[in-house]
Design a protein around this motif. Structure first.
Motif, PDB file in Angstrom:
ATOM      1  N   PRO A 181       0.840  -1.194   0.000  1.00  0.00           N
ATOM      2  CA  PRO A 181       0.000   0.000   0.000  1.00  0.00           C
ATOM      3  C   PRO A 181       0.874   1.243   0.000  1.00  0.00           C
ATOM      4  O   PRO A 181       1.816   1.329   0.793  1.00  0.00           O
ATOM      5  N   SER A 182       0.597   2.145  -0.897  1.00  0.00           N
ATOM      6  CA  SER A 182       1.354   3.404  -0.943  1.00  0.00           C
ATOM      7  C   SER A 182       0.596   4.375  -1.821  1.00  0.00           C
ATOM      8  O   SER A 182       0.072   3.991  -2.864  1.00  0.00           O
ATOM      9  N   THR A 183       0.557   5.619  -1.396  1.00  0.00           N
ATOM     10  CA  THR A 183      -0.136   6.629  -2.199  1.00  0.00           C
ATOM     11  C   THR A 183       0.808   7.301  -3.192  1.00  0.00           C
ATOM     12  O   THR A 183       0.403   8.188  -3.942  1.00  0.00           O
ATOM     13  N   GLN A 184       2.062   6.906  -3.210  1.00  0.00           N
ATOM     14  CA  GLN A 184       3.029   7.455  -4.165  1.00  0.00           C
ATOM     15  C   GLN A 184       2.551   7.205  -5.601  1.00  0.00           C
ATOM     16  O   GLN A 184       2.163   6.094  -5.935  1.00  0.00           O
ATOM     17  N   GLY A 185       2.607   8.231  -6.410  1.00  0.00           N
ATOM     18  CA  GLY A 185       2.171   8.064  -7.793  1.00  0.00           C
ATOM     19  C   GLY A 185       3.240   7.436  -8.667  1.00  0.00           C
ATOM     20  O   GLY A 185       2.957   6.916  -9.742  1.00  0.00           O
TER      21      GLY A 185
ATOM     22  N   ASP B   7      -7.923   1.677  -4.632  1.00  0.00           N
ATOM     23  CA  ASP B   7      -8.599   0.389  -4.794  1.00  0.00           C
ATOM     24  C   ASP B   7      -9.750   0.318  -3.799  1.00  0.00           C
ATOM     25  O   ASP B   7      -9.539   0.343  -2.585  1.00  0.00           O
ATOM     26  N   ALA B   8     -10.968   0.227  -4.329  1.00  0.00           N
ATOM     27  CA  ALA B   8     -12.154   0.295  -3.462  1.00  0.00           C
ATOM     28  C   ALA B   8     -12.271  -0.919  -2.540  1.00  0.00           C
ATOM     29  O   ALA B   8     -12.717  -0.792  -1.397  1.00  0.00           O
TER      30      ALA B   8
ATOM     31  N   GLU C 230      -7.375   1.001  -0.013  1.00  0.00           N
ATOM     32  CA  GLU C 230      -5.996   1.484  -0.047  1.00  0.00           C
ATOM     33  C   GLU C 230      -5.640   1.958  -1.462  1.00  0.00           C
ATOM     34  O   GLU C 230      -6.360   1.675  -2.420  1.00  0.00           O
ATOM     35  N   SER C 231      -4.486   2.637  -1.547  1.00  0.00           N
ATOM     36  CA  SER C 231      -3.826   2.845  -2.832  1.00  0.00           C
ATOM     37  C   SER C 231      -2.661   1.882  -2.838  1.00  0.00           C
ATOM     38  O   SER C 231      -1.944   1.783  -1.837  1.00  0.00           O
ATOM     39  N   VAL C 232      -2.472   1.159  -3.921  1.00  0.00           N
ATOM     40  CA  VAL C 232      -1.448   0.111  -3.848  1.00  0.00           C
ATOM     41  C   VAL C 232      -0.474   0.133  -5.023  1.00  0.00           C
ATOM     42  O   VAL C 232      -0.762   0.674  -6.093  1.00  0.00           O
ATOM     43  N   HIS C 233       0.674  -0.473  -4.779  1.00  0.00           N
ATOM     44  CA  HIS C 233       1.669  -0.774  -5.811  1.00  0.00           C
ATOM     45  C   HIS C 233       1.826  -2.280  -5.874  1.00  0.00           C
ATOM     46  O   HIS C 233       1.660  -2.961  -4.866  1.00  0.00           O
ATOM     47  N   ARG C 234       2.181  -2.775  -7.063  1.00  0.00           N
ATOM     48  CA  ARG C 234       2.493  -4.203  -7.168  1.00  0.00           C
ATOM     49  C   ARG C 234       3.986  -4.400  -7.376  1.00  0.00           C
ATOM     50  O   ARG C 234       4.627  -3.599  -8.044  1.00  0.00           O
TER      51      ARG C 234
ATOM     52  N   ASN D 274      -8.346  -4.699 -10.013  1.00  0.00           N
ATOM     53  CA  ASN D 274      -8.397  -4.432  -8.564  1.00  0.00           C
ATOM     54  C   ASN D 274      -7.005  -4.497  -7.950  1.00  0.00           C
ATOM     55  O   ASN D 274      -6.101  -5.134  -8.474  1.00  0.00           O
ATOM     56  N   GLY D 275      -6.858  -3.828  -6.831  1.00  0.00           N
ATOM     57  CA  GLY D 275      -5.536  -3.607  -6.244  1.00  0.00           C
ATOM     58  C   GLY D 275      -4.780  -4.879  -5.930  1.00  0.00           C
ATOM     59  O   GLY D 275      -3.593  -4.995  -6.225  1.00  0.00           O
ATOM     60  N   TYR D 276      -5.438  -5.836  -5.331  1.00  0.00           N
ATOM     61  CA  TYR D 276      -4.737  -7.043  -4.903  1.00  0.00           C
ATOM     62  C   TYR D 276      -4.683  -8.110  -5.988  1.00  0.00           C
ATOM     63  O   TYR D 276      -4.187  -9.222  -5.759  1.00  0.00           O
ATOM     64  N   GLY D 277      -5.218  -7.760  -7.162  1.00  0.00           N
ATOM     65  CA  GLY D 277      -5.015  -8.619  -8.326  1.00  0.00           C
ATOM     66  C   GLY D 277      -5.732  -9.957  -8.269  1.00  0.00           C
ATOM     67  O   GLY D 277      -5.207 -10.968  -8.736  1.00  0.00           O
TER      68      GLY D 277
END
Ligand code: 9MR
Length: 605
Positions: A43-47, A73-74, A78-82, A456-459
């Motif tokens: 999870p990270s809000t970094q763009g 990601d609803a 969270e906002s996420v990175h993979r 979705n965030g967690y794929g």
């Protein structure tokens, strides 16, 4: 010292172990396959992409790269990175991913990380057996052994007043329904849920040869009393429930008063009608009142009743009995014949009573009320057709539209897709054009699931924000569809999406939680279960390894309490009282077995 007190000593040891705090980088805590996909989530809000490293057990950097920002990601809130480190393929233990000062739990890369999951998940079924003692030789800790419960389990029809004040007349017969599996944390035995659970395990059995590992559950592979009987252990376990399902069928020549308006939306029961109930199947055998936690099966003092027969229960039995008839045809012909006879009697009874619904107004047990039984007809017809090749069943399948509309999900009340999965991989019975249609529908469904995973965030192949009761199984049932799609055309993305589903269940989720007991760094510890109830009473055992929690239930967001306002994937708590999120059930562990065994069988060798 009694068995339960002995248990208490072991429990103190197991519950004293404290868990690691949640880690900011989420991974599959059971580990990654050497040659499989490897995705972690941060999870990270970094763009912008962030630098990651992979370190080995000695802290040496062995791989590095850049994260991929996915954004808000609803489902997780969270906002996420993979982090994709799939190109790293060196087995070992003690690996950690790092981004800045954040690190994952240590994890393993191994050839067969899912084998242990599959085996442990199967052990659940033995330990849910009713009517037989659970023996110390077949459980991982002595305190998990217990005396037989409900031995025997003989009951007559419920007579008395239900929650809505309706007076039920009972019946003049009793049925011996000893055996089978307890459904979940309770001691009810339900035909409806037993149907989908048994289908799932038998379906796995039928597919394993095509998946490349016919011997995955060969005799001796599981810890079972039947482990040296010369028969496949998966079949030994499934047969326990098949026998129970058959036992719930009403003998020929039986008259019974039923409530035609039961379960019909907007109707109250005002009348009973006496019918020829021959061949119908009772929906459940269960306690008259709910028991508390803890209650070991042998300690249950409630009166047990049979609850009314229903079309849905009948067709669940029919489908599984038809499956039984083809599977045991050569292994145990007498049993196979018994199954086919029961299936045909049940099918005829369901045709005579096509809309006998289930009342959910009894206390002491779960409702499993299903107002829509067309899909059960399709499921039963599919299994009967697969077994007999009789044109009447194919006609029924065509008129039911199984080749044009499959539905999207499998569940205890949604069996059409399960029927389609059976049909699509039949060796040669299905006419070629029907098969082609079905194949393309199933791969299209799988393509849709893969696409959802990208969004979705967690794929995971389960989009949206509606996480129902037992959401773990909703995700894993989609993974079954993906597994069958892989069997059809071997596209790697389908198998990767099965891996993603297990990754989520085993720790790649916003709670950093393995939803399977005993597996991973931070597994669920306190599921809702009347016997594995150490959290409620230290004289009872902690759960065994391999038990799947129902998982996040987004409805909890709207209820007062610790989960109020939760984002869907976080609507969960490791509390034994929280049965809407943390119960266990046969229809949830079955797809865990299927998917973990699928991945192990199809591993790259
Ligand atoms: O899995 C069932 C879920 O789909 C329903 O919403 C819920 C409420 O009716 O019941 C669940 O099944 C439970 C059953 O009724 C009784 N045994 C425990 C099951 C798992 O919680």
């Amino acid at each position: 010292m009694s068995r339960l007190l002995l248990g208490a000593a072991a429990v103190l040891l197991t519950t004293a172990a404290t868990q690691a705090p949640p880690a900011p980088i989420r991974i599959d805590q059971a580990g990654f396959e050497t040659h499989g996909p490897k995705i972690a989530v941060l999870p990270s809000t970094q763009g912008k992409p962030l630098a990651w490293t992979l370190t080995d057990a000695r802290g040496k950097t062995v791989a590095s790269g850049q994260t991929t920002p996915v954004g808000p990601d609803a489902a997780s809130g969270e906002s996420v990175h993979r982090i994709d480190f799939g190109t790293f393929q060196t087995p070992g233990t003690g690996y950690r991913l790092r981004v800045g000062s954040d690190a994952s739990h240590p994890f393993a890369i191994a050839d067969r990380p899912f084998l242990r999951v599959a085996t442990a998940a199967m052990a659940f079924f033995y330990q849910q057996r009713s009517g037989v003692p659970i023996l110390p030789a077949f459980v991982e800790r002595k305190d998990l052994a217990r005396p037989a419960g409900h031995a025997p389990d003989i009951a007559t029809c419920f007579a008395g007043v239900d929650q809505k004040g309706v007076k039920w007349p009972g019946c003049s017969y009793r049925i011996d329904a000893t055996g089978g599996w307890y459904d979940a944390g309770d001691h009810g035995k339900y035909v409806v849920n037993g149907g989908v659970s048994t289908w799932t395990l038998l379906d796995l059995y039928e597919r394993l040869p095509a998946l490349g590992d016919a011997n995955a559950f060969a005799d001796g592979r599981l810890a079972l009393p039947e482990r040296a009987n010369g028969k496949n252990d998966l079949l030994d376990e499934a047969r326990v429930e098949v026998a129970f399902l058959l036992s719930m069928q009403i003998p020929d020549g039986t008259k019974l008063a039923v409530a035609p308006d039961a379960g019909v939306a907007g109707k109250t029961i005002t009348r009973f009608e006496t019918i020829d109930a021959s061949g119908l199947v009772h929906t459940k055998i269960a306690d008259e009142n709910w028991t508390g936690l803890p209650t070991a099966p042998a300690e249950d003092r409630q009166t047990r009743f049979l609850y009314p027969p229903s079309t849905a229960a009948t067709l669940n039995m029919v489908g599984v009995a038809a499956q039984c008839a083809r599977i045991w045809r050569t292994i145990d012909p007498a049993f196979a014949t018994k199954c086919l006879t029961a299936a045909r009697r049940g099918w005829a009874a369901a045709l005579r009573h096509p809309n006998l619904l289930t009342s959910s107004d009894f206390t002491g047990s779960g409702g499993y009320g299903d107002p829509e039984v067309h899909d059960e007809f399709t499921f039963a017809a599919a299994q009967l057709y697969a077994t007999t090749s009789e044109p009447a069943f194919l006609d029924r399948l065509r008129s039911d539209g199984v080749f044009t509309d499959l539905g999207t999900d499998i569940g205890w009340g949604s069996l059409k897709l399960a029927g389609a999965l059976t049909l699509v991989t039949l060796p040669d019975t299905l006419p070629a054009d029907d098969r082609a249609k079905l194949r393309s529908r199933i791969t299209a469904l799988a393509d849709g699931f893969v696409a959802e995973g990208k969004r979705n965030g967690y794929g995971i192949p389960f989009g949206g924000t509606n996480y129902p009761w037992g959401s773990s199984s909703s995700i894993l049932n989609r993974a079954i569809v993906l597994g069958v799609a892989w069997q059809i055309d071997r596209k790697p993305v389908y198998r990767d999406a099965v891996v993603a589903s297990l990754d989520y269940i085993l720790g790649r989720n916003p709670l950093d939680r393995s939803y399977v007991t005993g597996i991973g760094t931070r597994p669920v510890q306190h599921p809702h279960h009347r016997f594995w109830a150490a959290a409620a009473d230290k004289r009872y055992p902690a759960p065994p390894t391999g038990v799947l929690s129902g998982g996040p239930n987004s409805a909890a967001a709207n209820e007062p309490g610790p989960m109020k306002g939760c984002a869907p994937q976080t609507c969960w708590i490791d509390d034994y009282r929280a049965f809407t999120v943390n119960e266990v059930a046969i229809n949830w562990n079955a797809p865990l077995v299927w998917t973990a065994a699928f991945l192990d069988a199809t591993r790259r060798r």
